[in-house]
Design an enzyme around this catalytic site. Structure first.
Site, mmCIF file in Angstrom:
data_model
loop_
_atom_site.group_PDB
_atom_site.id
_atom_site.type_symbol
_atom_site.label_atom_id
_atom_site.label_comp_id
_atom_site.label_asym_id
_atom_site.label_seq_id
_atom_site.Cartn_x
_atom_site.Cartn_y
_atom_site.Cartn_z
ATOM 1 N N TYR A 140 -4.582 -7.468 -14.147
ATOM 2 C CA TYR A 140 -5.996 -7.114 -14.325
ATOM 3 C C TYR A 140 -6.369 -7.000 -15.805
ATOM 4 O O TYR A 140 -7.515 -7.197 -16.173
ATOM 5 C CB TYR A 140 -6.296 -5.763 -13.654
ATOM 6 C CG TYR A 140 -6.695 -5.850 -12.201
ATOM 7 C CD1 TYR A 140 -5.881 -6.504 -11.281
ATOM 8 C CD2 TYR A 140 -7.868 -5.263 -11.747
ATOM 9 C CE1 TYR A 140 -6.234 -6.569 -9.953
ATOM 10 C CE2 TYR A 140 -8.229 -5.317 -10.412
ATOM 11 C CZ TYR A 140 -7.405 -5.971 -9.516
ATOM 12 O OH TYR A 140 -7.765 -6.025 -8.203
ATOM 13 N N LYS A 190 7.833 -8.822 -6.921
ATOM 14 C CA LYS A 190 8.158 -10.223 -6.638
ATOM 15 C C LYS A 190 9.270 -10.624 -7.592
ATOM 16 O O LYS A 190 9.181 -11.610 -8.347
ATOM 17 C CB LYS A 190 6.888 -11.081 -6.809
ATOM 18 C CG LYS A 190 7.007 -12.511 -6.343
ATOM 19 C CD LYS A 190 7.077 -12.693 -4.831
ATOM 20 C CE LYS A 190 7.353 -14.138 -4.474
ATOM 21 N NZ LYS A 190 7.591 -14.339 -3.018
ATOM 22 N N ASP A 222 5.567 -10.394 -0.396
ATOM 23 C CA ASP A 222 5.220 -11.184 0.800
ATOM 24 C C ASP A 222 5.805 -10.537 2.049
ATOM 25 O O ASP A 222 5.145 -10.405 3.084
ATOM 26 C CB ASP A 222 5.669 -12.658 0.652
ATOM 27 C CG ASP A 222 7.116 -12.824 0.192
ATOM 28 O OD1 ASP A 222 7.753 -11.820 -0.190
ATOM 29 O OD2 ASP A 222 7.612 -13.969 0.209
ATOM 30 N N ASP A 246 -3.778 -3.672 -4.942
ATOM 31 C CA ASP A 246 -5.149 -3.951 -4.493
ATOM 32 C C ASP A 246 -5.104 -4.594 -3.114
ATOM 33 O O ASP A 246 -5.803 -4.182 -2.190
ATOM 34 C CB ASP A 246 -5.821 -4.895 -5.502
ATOM 35 C CG ASP A 246 -7.232 -5.276 -5.079
ATOM 36 O OD1 ASP A 246 -7.994 -4.372 -4.684
ATOM 37 O OD2 ASP A 246 -7.571 -6.469 -5.145
ATOM 38 N N ASP A 250 -5.789 -2.682 0.881
ATOM 39 C CA ASP A 250 -6.792 -3.139 1.849
ATOM 40 C C ASP A 250 -6.139 -3.402 3.196
ATOM 41 O O ASP A 250 -6.688 -3.079 4.247
ATOM 42 C CB ASP A 250 -7.477 -4.438 1.370
ATOM 43 C CG ASP A 250 -8.762 -4.171 0.609
ATOM 44 O OD1 ASP A 250 -8.876 -3.097 -0.017
ATOM 45 O OD2 ASP A 250 -9.670 -5.042 0.631
HETATM 46 C C1 IPM Z 1 -10.628 -1.831 -5.447
HETATM 47 C C2 IPM Z 1 -11.592 -2.972 -5.695
HETATM 48 C C3 IPM Z 1 -11.680 -3.220 -7.188
HETATM 49 C C4 IPM Z 1 -10.309 -3.646 -7.660
HETATM 50 C C5 IPM Z 1 -12.747 -4.229 -7.608
HETATM 51 C C6 IPM Z 1 -14.114 -3.889 -7.057
HETATM 52 C C7 IPM Z 1 -12.808 -4.373 -9.105
HETATM 53 O O1 IPM Z 1 -11.216 -4.077 -4.977
HETATM 54 O O2 IPM Z 1 -10.860 -0.731 -5.961
HETATM 55 O O3 IPM Z 1 -9.649 -2.045 -4.738
HETATM 56 O O4 IPM Z 1 -9.958 -4.831 -7.573
HETATM 57 O O5 IPM Z 1 -9.569 -2.791 -8.140
HETATM 58 MG MG MG Z 2 -9.597 -3.746 -3.627
#
Ligand code: IPM
Ligand code: MG
Length: 355
Positions: A140, A190, A222, A246, A250
């Site tokens: 990032y 990885k 993975d 990230d 999710d």
């Molecule tokens: C998160 C989001 C952010 C990230 C974006 C909106 C910049 O996806 O907080 O997980 O990638 O960190």
């Molecule tokens: Mg995110």
């Protein structure tokens, strides 16, 4: 206690407004005074000030004891110069406040087991994973980064970098977190391909020498993505870099049934912690009183616990949320047969009455 509030864009304003009602009610119940001050971040800051993270916002955050954030971004700003995208505001405030540790607890509320995507026999084994994501380094922020042309064609590049000190401090957060949970850390990397991951693994192993009571394992990213859906009960704390974290957070959120339920805490050494739901700004349902405010309400609970050492107050909110789910209240994202459909404000009403 001074809290800087950054509602942001889309559903951000709605969910934050409801979470603040809950904060105030808890304050009243326990005789705590919270002072709140709003500031701009993301798209709304671009509209008002021309940048996603105005200096005034950073100053207000630095001057507070904690930060509560909604969400940033939306189609309105999709075509904007990438250098000032709304997301840059979020990345910027994390970096400015030195919030290198992002705690994302994915747990399945028993009441929502039916909303879970996994087979009942898998769910029955339990789902309670704490993703500890490194938040101010990795691909990032790594240099060089480039968006342009090379050899006569479009060319883009980002770089995944990690210094030893960045790995050590996030590993420490993970080991400490595991001590308060089931005592297991799985470090995800990885290392079979990436040099940066080999350094990551080496340093995690070295730091583990100070945490002999914690069990450490390693997994390639993975495989980790697969194991999370195959048998999430094998995980306690998962520690990983910015990008892998990230993605995996999710996934961990989604398998609990809805991304609308998950709070997060972003912490550094000394600066105020930042608390936000892990979901985004959901522009498709913004302004319609449809959003699930529970992730933000639970983020307030994390704030009370981690920044203010108010465990009792934090528990009170969590219990009220569980009770609300038991009573059947459901926003659209967690709707199930027989559920009582409610909007954003009515969901918060139910939580308030359960406080
Ligand atoms: C998160 C989001 C952010 C990230 C974006 C909106 C910049 O996806 O907080 O997980 O990638 O960190
Ligand atoms: Mg995110």
């Amino acid at each position: 206690m001074k809290i800087c509030v950054l509602p942001g864009d889309g559903i951000g304003t709605e969910i934050v407004a409801q979470a603040l009602r809950v904060l105030e009610a808890v304050g009243g119940k326990f005789g705590r005074a919270f002072e709140t001050e709003e500031a701009l971040i993301g798209g709304c800051a671009i509209d008002a000030e021309g940048v996603p993270l105005p200096a005034e916002t950073v100053a207000k955050c630095q001057d507070s004891d904690a930060v509560l954030l909604g969400a940033v971004g939306g189609p309105k700003w999709d075509a904007i110069d990438p250098a000032i995208r709304p997301e840059k505001g979020l990345l910027g405030i994390r970096k400015e406040l030195g919030l290198f540790a992002n705690l994302r607890p994915a747990r399945l509320f028993r009441e929502l087991a039916d909303a879970c995507y996994l087979r009942p026999d898998i769910v029955a084994r339990g789902l309670d994973v704490m993703v500890v994501r490194e938040l101010t380094g990795g691909i990032y922020f790594g240099e060089p980064r480039f968006d342009g042309e090379k050899d006569g064609e479009r060319f883009g590049c980002n770089t995944m970098t990690y210094y030893e000190h960045e790995i050590r401090r996030i590993a420490r957060v993970a080991f400490e977190a595991a001590r308060k949970r089931s005592g297991r850390v799985c470090s995800v990397d990885k290392a079979n391909v990436l040099d940066v991951s080999r350094v990551w693994r080496e340093i995690v192993i070295d730091e583990h020498k100070n945490y002999a009571d914690v069990e450490l394992s390693h997994m390639y990213v993975d495989n980790a993505a697969m194991q999370l859906v195959r048998d999430p009960s094998q995980f306690d704390v998962v520690v990983t870099g910015n990008l892998f974290g990230d993605i995996l957070s999710d996934e961990a959120a989604a398998i609990t049934g809805s991304i609308g339920m998950l709070p997060s805490a972003s912490l550094g050494e000394a600066n105020p912690g930042l608390y936000e739901p892990i979901h985004g700004s959901a522009p498709d349902i913004a302004g319609q009183d449809k959003a699930n405010p529970l992730a933000t309400i639970l983020s307030v609970s994390m704030m009370l616990r981690h920044s203010f050492d108010m465990a009792e107050e934090a528990d009170c909110i969590e219990n009220a949320v569980v009770r609300t789910l038991e009573q059947g209240y459901r926003t659209g994202d967690i709707m199930q047969e027989g559920g009582k459909p409610v909007g954003c404000a009515a969901m918060a009403d139910a939580v308030l009455s359960n406080l």
